[in-house]
Design a protein around this motif. Structure first.
Motif, mmCIF file in Angstrom:
data_model
loop_
_atom_site.group_PDB
_atom_site.id
_atom_site.type_symbol
_atom_site.label_atom_id
_atom_site.label_comp_id
_atom_site.label_asym_id
_atom_site.label_seq_id
_atom_site.Cartn_x
_atom_site.Cartn_y
_atom_site.Cartn_z
ATOM 1 N N UNK A 87 39.777 52.607 29.498
ATOM 2 C CA UNK A 87 40.338 52.307 30.956
ATOM 3 C C UNK A 87 39.161 52.631 31.989
ATOM 4 N N UNK A 88 38.256 53.558 31.408
ATOM 5 C CA UNK A 88 37.151 53.757 32.253
ATOM 6 C C UNK A 88 36.147 52.786 32.646
ATOM 7 N N UNK A 89 35.973 51.892 31.424
ATOM 8 C CA UNK A 89 35.214 50.551 31.643
ATOM 9 C C UNK A 89 35.845 49.572 32.601
ATOM 10 N N UNK A 90 37.116 49.457 32.663
ATOM 11 C CA UNK A 90 37.860 48.711 33.616
ATOM 12 C C UNK A 90 37.918 49.192 34.968
ATOM 13 N N UNK A 91 37.838 50.544 34.907
ATOM 14 C CA UNK A 91 37.700 51.166 36.294
ATOM 15 C C UNK A 91 36.413 51.077 36.930
ATOM 16 N N UNK A 92 35.303 51.071 36.026
ATOM 17 C CA UNK A 92 34.080 50.741 36.522
ATOM 18 C C UNK A 92 33.692 49.566 37.079
ATOM 19 N N UNK A 93 34.446 48.494 36.114
ATOM 20 C CA UNK A 93 34.142 47.146 36.453
ATOM 21 C C UNK A 93 34.883 46.743 37.615
ATOM 22 N N UNK A 94 36.031 47.372 37.910
ATOM 23 C CA UNK A 94 36.840 47.077 39.024
ATOM 24 C C UNK A 94 35.795 47.504 40.399
ATOM 25 N N UNK A 95 35.465 48.729 40.218
ATOM 26 C CA UNK A 95 34.813 49.284 41.278
ATOM 27 C C UNK A 95 33.390 48.417 41.670
ATOM 28 N N UNK A 96 32.904 47.977 40.552
ATOM 29 C CA UNK A 96 31.557 47.052 40.662
ATOM 30 C C UNK A 96 31.711 46.053 41.320
ATOM 31 N N UNK A 97 33.080 45.136 41.051
ATOM 32 C CA UNK A 97 33.421 44.245 41.786
ATOM 33 C C UNK A 97 33.935 44.361 43.272
ATOM 34 N N UNK A 98 34.569 45.396 43.494
ATOM 35 C CA UNK A 98 34.700 45.695 44.915
ATOM 36 C C UNK A 98 33.555 46.060 45.600
ATOM 37 N N UNK A 99 32.937 46.691 45.087
ATOM 38 C CA UNK A 99 31.490 47.041 45.835
ATOM 39 C C UNK A 99 30.515 45.777 46.345
ATOM 40 N N UNK A 127 39.308 38.507 41.874
ATOM 41 C CA UNK A 127 40.839 37.656 41.718
ATOM 42 C C UNK A 127 40.855 37.329 40.317
ATOM 43 N N UNK A 128 39.734 37.018 39.484
ATOM 44 C CA UNK A 128 39.985 36.688 38.187
ATOM 45 C C UNK A 128 40.071 38.105 37.386
ATOM 46 N N UNK A 129 39.480 39.221 37.866
ATOM 47 C CA UNK A 129 39.723 40.347 37.108
ATOM 48 C C UNK A 129 41.146 40.650 37.191
ATOM 49 N N UNK A 130 41.985 40.555 38.325
ATOM 50 C CA UNK A 130 43.254 40.908 38.406
ATOM 51 C C UNK A 130 44.237 39.942 37.860
#
Length: 86
Positions: free
Chosen positions: A1-13, A67-70
């Motif tokens: 889950x941490x990798x997903x959180x990290x990727x999400x934060x990266x995409x948002x940033x 959007x692709x991530x979501x």
């Protein structure tokens, strides 16, 4: 889950940074246009307009990645629900 959180934060940033860049270039163009209309400038330069177009394209790419991530996340959740109900 941490990798997903990290990727999400990266995409948002990334998207936030792209939006800031687009806004900064837009502000520069508006300022130059205002100066031209007031008779004290030459207006936006071609390189400013090209930079704005590039910034808009980069922002669209970043938006599509998020959007692709979501979409992928939603697909995984739906699949888990289907697997559990089988």
């Amino acid at each position: 889950m941490e990798d997903n959180d990290s990727l999400l934060q990266q995409l948002r940033d990334d998207l936030a940074g792209r939006r800031r860049a687009t806004a900064a270039i837009r502000a520069k163009i508006i300022e130059a246009l205002g100066d031209k209309l007031c008779g004290s400038g030459t207006g936006p330069e071609g390189e400013d307009l090209a930079a704005f177009a590039t910034a808009q394209r980069q922002e669209k790419v970043s938006t599509a990645r998020l959007r692709g991530y979501f979409a992928d996340l939603a697909d995984r959740v739906i699949q888990k629900v289907r697997d559990r109900s089988s």
